[in-house]
Design a protein around this motif. Structure first.
Motif, short mmCIF file in Angstrom:
data_model
loop_
_atom_site.label_atom_id
_atom_site.label_comp_id
_atom_site.label_asym_id
_atom_site.label_seq_id
_atom_site.Cartn_x
_atom_site.Cartn_y
_atom_site.Cartn_z
N ASN A 277 0.75 -1.27 -0.16
CA ASN A 277 0.10 -0.02 -0.07
C ASN A 277 0.85 1.32 0.06
N TYR A 278 1.02 1.88 -1.31
CA TYR A 278 1.89 2.84 -1.36
C TYR A 278 1.27 4.02 -2.07
N ASN B 24 3.77 2.10 4.61
CA ASN B 24 3.88 1.86 6.31
C ASN B 24 5.19 1.53 6.47
N TYR B 25 5.33 1.63 7.84
CA TYR B 25 6.68 1.35 8.42
C TYR B 25 7.09 0.03 8.17
N HIS C 38 7.94 7.40 5.04
CA HIS C 38 7.94 7.20 3.53
C HIS C 38 9.34 7.14 3.07
#
Length: 314
Positions: A175-176, A202-203, A282
């Motif tokens: 998910n980016y 996400n991390y 990010h």
């Protein structure tokens, strides 16, 4: 912000700056390999060093002239022997010589130029350190020598000069999101422009090498936090910043290829070592072109879009 980007692009045009070419216009890799290996046989210089010098020259000069495979442009001063810095004990009349056995010494002949390059390097020796000294005495620039030696290391590992695969820097199933942000204003540490594209994720999402290259830098940077720098075979420095972590055993000098995981997405930076969480997680991805004299940032967004499409189409 758009005006800043337009002005930067206009400045690039005025300076003669062009975007890098990631694929050769014609597939001449087999012919080039044959030429490098033939020259190795007659000079004793490992082909990967000859190929790396030529690869470097391909990036700082125009494409090879019609009818030629290499981009080597022998300096006429060195060729005729009028430059006092050349090893005159070995080449009293210059370092140009007949490499193809036709009885002529032609500055525009690939075999003659490569053979002469091999003879020049041979005047220093054939060890890795000898070759580095020879290159430094020719180019007088540390970054150039480092780039050539790293490119030779990549060629040696993969045993080819045809290395055109690329990878998107995060898994496409993650998910980016990202958009073009190169040239935008930044305030931390003083007014400056944003020299890259931010890919929000996400991390811990894996961060991958986009290219073949060598790890040139790894560690903390006040602006970029935990970051990795990779120099590829096209004289381009790829900058991965704000990482949460590095891949285990990753170290400076490692050869990487597209898809190799180098770390994870984070939010590190904007402070002393360990600072994190001052912005959403990010990956900051930057690209810097070197032309043999200086290095500058250019917009990675078009390349990211291309590599993303390539992976989705696989």
């Amino acid at each position: 912000m758009k005006m800043i980007r337009v002005m930067l692009v206009m400045l690039s045009v005025l300076l003669g700056v062009s975007h890098p070419v990631y694929a050769e216009k014609k597939d001449d890799s087999q012919a080039r390999m044959a030429l490098y290996q033939k020259t190795e046989a007659v000079t004793g210089i490992p082909w990967e060093y000859l190929a790396a010098v030529d690869q470097y020259e391909r990036q700082i000069h125009d494409n090879p002239k019609e009818g030629r495979l290499t981009a080597l442009e022998a300096d006429p001063m060195f060729w005729t022997g009028t430059a006092g810095e050349m090893p005159t004990d070995f080449f009293p009349e210059g370092w140009g010589g007949d490499g193809n056995g036709d009885g002529k010494t032609d500055i525009n002949n690939d075999e003659d130029v490569l053979w002469s390059l091999g003879q020049y390097i041979n005047s220093y020796g054939t060890t890795k350190e000898d070759i580095k000294i020879a290159l430094w005495n020719y180019y007088k620039r540390d970054l150039t020598v480092q780039t050539i030696m790293n490119t030779a290391k990549v060629f040696q590992k993969f045993q080819t000069v045809s290395l055109t695969d690329r990878s998107f820097p995060v898994p496409i199933e993650a998910n980016y999101s990202y958009r073009t942000t190169w040239g935008d204003a930044r305030g931390f540490g003083g007014r400056r422009i944003h020299e890259g594209t931010d890919i929000f994720a996400n991390y811990g999402v894996p961060v991958k090498s986009t290219t073949y290259g060598v790890i040139e830098m790894k560690g903390w940077n006040r602006y970029g936090g935990w970051r990795v720098g990779i120099r590829d075979i096209y004289n381009i420095y790829h900058y991965y910043a704000h990482l949460q972590n590095f891949s285990e055993d990753l170290k400076v000098g490692d050869v990487v290829q597209p898809g190799d995981v180098i770390g994870g997405v984070g939010a590190s930076g904007y402070g002393p070592p360990g600072t994190s969480g001052k912005f959403p997680p990010h990956l900051h991805y930057g690209m810097y072109q070197d032309n043999g004299n200086n290095e500058w940032s250019f917009d990675p967004y078009p390349y990211l879009k291309r590599w993303e499409r390539m992976e989705k189409n696989k």
